[in-house]
Design a protein around this motif. Structure first.
Motif, short mmCIF file in Angstrom:
data_model
loop_
_atom_site.label_atom_id
_atom_site.label_comp_id
_atom_site.label_asym_id
_atom_site.label_seq_id
_atom_site.Cartn_x
_atom_site.Cartn_y
_atom_site.Cartn_z
N LEU A 294 0.87 -1.30 -0.05
CA LEU A 294 0.42 -0.21 0.45
C LEU A 294 0.77 1.04 0.44
N VAL A 295 2.12 1.27 1.19
CA VAL A 295 2.47 2.50 1.02
C VAL A 295 3.42 2.40 -0.44
N GLU A 296 3.89 1.73 -1.29
CA GLU A 296 4.45 2.03 -2.19
C GLU A 296 3.39 2.18 -3.31
N LYS A 297 2.55 1.77 -3.38
CA LYS A 297 1.87 2.26 -4.39
C LYS A 297 1.10 3.89 -4.27
N ILE A 298 1.70 3.90 -2.65
CA ILE A 298 0.96 5.88 -2.67
C ILE A 298 1.82 6.75 -3.55
N ALA A 299 3.18 5.78 -2.78
CA ALA A 299 4.57 6.83 -2.67
C ALA A 299 5.02 6.58 -4.47
N GLY A 300 5.02 5.32 -5.06
CA GLY A 300 5.01 5.52 -6.67
C GLY A 300 4.13 7.04 -6.97
N TYR A 301 2.80 7.37 -6.33
CA TYR A 301 2.48 8.20 -7.33
C TYR A 301 2.34 9.24 -6.90
N TYR A 302 3.01 10.07 -5.73
CA TYR A 302 2.47 11.35 -4.37
C TYR A 302 4.06 11.77 -5.13
N LYS A 303 5.13 11.42 -4.70
CA LYS A 303 6.09 11.86 -4.40
C LYS A 303 6.83 12.59 -5.72
N GLU A 304 6.38 11.65 -6.96
CA GLU A 304 7.33 12.66 -8.76
C GLU A 304 5.77 13.93 -8.47
N LYS A 305 4.42 13.69 -7.82
CA LYS A 305 3.81 14.37 -8.75
C LYS A 305 3.75 16.21 -7.18
N LEU A 306 3.96 15.58 -5.97
CA LEU A 306 3.99 16.27 -5.21
C LEU A 306 5.34 17.28 -4.99
N ALA A 307 6.43 16.43 -5.95
CA ALA A 307 7.74 17.11 -5.74
C ALA A 307 7.60 18.65 -7.36
N LEU A 308 6.61 17.74 -7.75
CA LEU A 308 6.81 18.81 -9.14
C LEU A 308 5.74 20.61 -8.94
N ILE A 309 4.98 20.27 -7.35
CA ILE A 309 4.83 21.97 -6.82
C ILE A 309 5.62 22.03 -5.81
N LYS A 310 6.96 20.99 -5.47
CA LYS A 310 7.52 21.59 -4.37
C LYS A 310 6.67 21.34 -2.55
N THR A 311 6.39 20.65 -2.69
CA THR A 311 5.51 19.87 -1.62
C THR A 311 6.43 18.78 -0.95
N ASP A 312 7.13 19.39 0.12
CA ASP A 312 7.83 17.92 0.57
C ASP A 312 6.82 16.37 1.44
N PHE A 313 7.16 15.60 0.66
CA PHE A 313 6.52 14.21 1.20
C PHE A 313 7.13 13.15 2.02
N ILE A 314 6.64 13.20 3.26
CA ILE A 314 7.60 12.91 4.47
C ILE A 314 6.14 11.14 4.54
N ILE A 315 7.33 10.33 4.64
CA ILE A 315 6.91 8.68 5.10
C ILE A 315 7.48 8.16 5.84
N GLY A 316 6.51 8.49 7.12
CA GLY A 316 7.86 7.68 8.09
C GLY A 316 7.72 6.13 8.44
N GLU A 317 8.84 6.05 9.79
CA GLU A 317 8.88 4.38 9.62
C GLU A 317 7.57 3.70 10.14
N TYR A 318 8.18 2.66 9.78
CA TYR A 318 6.56 1.78 9.89
C TYR A 318 7.29 0.38 10.02
N LYS A 319 6.38 -0.69 10.96
CA LYS A 319 6.20 -2.07 10.83
C LYS A 319 5.63 -2.65 9.43
N ASN A 320 6.50 -2.84 8.44
CA ASN A 320 5.37 -4.43 7.53
C ASN A 320 4.95 -5.44 8.35
N CYS A 321 3.49 -5.51 7.61
CA CYS A 321 2.61 -6.93 8.51
C CYS A 321 1.58 -7.13 7.81
N LEU A 322 0.79 -7.83 7.61
CA LEU A 322 -0.43 -8.26 6.62
C LEU A 322 -2.01 -7.59 7.09
#
Length: 407
Positions: free
Chosen positions: A269-297
């Motif tokens: 889930l995180v990879e799908k969200i990051a893959g879309y918004y990292k580039e999009k937010l970088a274009l509009i100069k908005t910092d996109f920060i993803i905190g640490e998490y423990k992977n689980c099912l």
């Protein structure tokens, strides 16, 4: 396809021109080589005139020099006769020098021919395996957009477009199902409205009769007037009940939330969200920060979960200050929380309980476009997936948290 045909024709012409140029160069080189023996003979003649003899050890074409004698004409080789200082000399030569050039010409032509065949084969493969099937498929999205593609799309084993056709067919099925649901909902809505409007007529007619009787003083007795007033109130409450049903029907179930429950990892889930918004937010100069998490099912529908997170982040971008959007993961032993936090929130705290209602928009919406359905959809989807969603406001920071059930 027309553009490809033009390119294909240009490639064929270029190959033909290349072959012609190469052959011209080799032919010129061959002609020069065939005249080299004459140059050698001229040099040897000059040496004999000067020195009375000549050395042919360094000659490539001339193989023998024979002074006029008994066996002067006995030779199987090509020769040239020259008169030097009053004597005849025979110069034997061979043409192996430029026969090798002829062989080289054949080799070069063969190599270029093979290359031309390979290029033409690749271009034809691209045409018949990719471009022609794609041209047949190019009209499908247009027909689909008009709702004309009701028949299933024929399956194909084409490895380039098999998955594409499968996806288009699923899209077609979804559109057909959506149209069917819309028709059913319209039918139910119309039936409900007709039924309720018919039911409202009865108490409304009674109220009109009671009010007409009161206005004409048909009942002078106070007890009867009191009874009529009670009847009017009863009928009004009945109408109010019907109106409540209409309001409830208009608010609920206008969307069909289909959820395919399964299991997926939080990292997906995180990879799908990051893959879309990292580039999009970088274009509009908005910092996109993803905190640490423990992977689980997690338990739920991955595609619907992505939709929920996208709606939350889009809301954060729409109503925030645009400086940064942060994805954090508060720890919880019983469930998994994913929170989207952003600054610049102007939402009044009294409006906070209403943000998940359908068609509700706060005072902070202003001229910002929207329908007031984004967070409502999020709540409906999360509840379908046995989860929940809530929001908190601290100063100008709003945090919207989606709660997922563990698998």
């Amino acid at each position: 396809m027309k553009a490809f045909n033009r390119i294909f024709s240009a490639v064929i012409v270029a190959i033909i021109l290349l072959l012609a140029v190469v052959n011209m160069i080799l032919a010129a080189d061959k002609t020069d080589g065939s005249r080299q023996y004459r140059v050698e003979i001229s040099r040897l003649v000059h040496e004999i005139e000067t020195n009375g003899s000549a050395d042919i050890s360094e000659c490539v074409y001339v193989t023998n020099i024979e002074r006029y004698g008994e066996k002067f004409y006995s030779t199987d080789s090509d020769y040239v006769i020259r008169e030097i200082n009053g004597e005849l000399y025979r110069f034997d030569y061979n043409t192996n020098g430029y026969s090798d050039k002829t062989q080289l010409t054949g080799i070069v032509n063969a190599v270029l021919g093979v290359m031309a065949i390979l290029i033409i084969t690749v271009l034809l493969y691209i045409k018949f395996a990719i471009l022609m099937p794609f041209e047949r498929l190019s009209g499908i999205p247009y027909e689909l957009s008009k709702g004309n593609l009701a028949a299933p799309i024929k399956e194909t084993k084409n490895r380039f477009f098999g998955k594409f056709l499968w996806g288009i067919d699923i899209l077609r099925e979804n559109i057909e199902q959506q149209k069917q649901r819309e028709l059913e909902m319209q039918k139910e809505k119309k039936t409900l409205l007709l039924s309720l409007s018919h039911d409202i007529k009865t108490p409304l007619s009674a109220i009109k009769l009671y009010s007409a009787a009161l206005s004409k003083n048909l009942y002078s007795d106070a007890e009867k007037q009191h009874k009529i007033a009670e009847n009017i109130n009863e009928k009004a409450e009945e109408i109010e009940g019907y109106v409540s049903q209409i309001i409830t029907a208009s608010r609920e179930d206008f969307f069909s939330f289909e959820v395919n429950m399964g299991e997926f990892y939080l990292s997906e889930l995180v990879e799908k969200i990051a893959g879309y918004y990292k580039e999009k937010l970088a274009l509009i100069k908005t910092d996109f920060i993803i905190g640490e998490y423990k992977n689980c099912l997690l338990s739920g529908d991955l595609s619907r979960s992505v939709e929920v997170m996208q709606n939350i982040i889009e809301n954060a971008l729409k109503y925030g200050d645009g400086r940064r959007v942060e994805l954090i993961f508060p720890e919880d032993d019983e469930c998994v929380q994913i929170a989207v936090m952003n600054g610049g929130c102007t939402l009044v705290k009294d409006d906070l309980p209403h943000i998940f209602e359908s068609f509700w928009r706060g005072a902070n919406a202003g001229n910002i476009g929207g329908s007031g359905l984004g967070l409502y959809i999020c709540r409906q989807l999360m509840r379908k997936m046995n989860g929940d969603i809530f929001a908190e406001v601290n100063d100008d920071i709003i945090t919207v948290t989606a709660v997922f059930a563990r698998a």
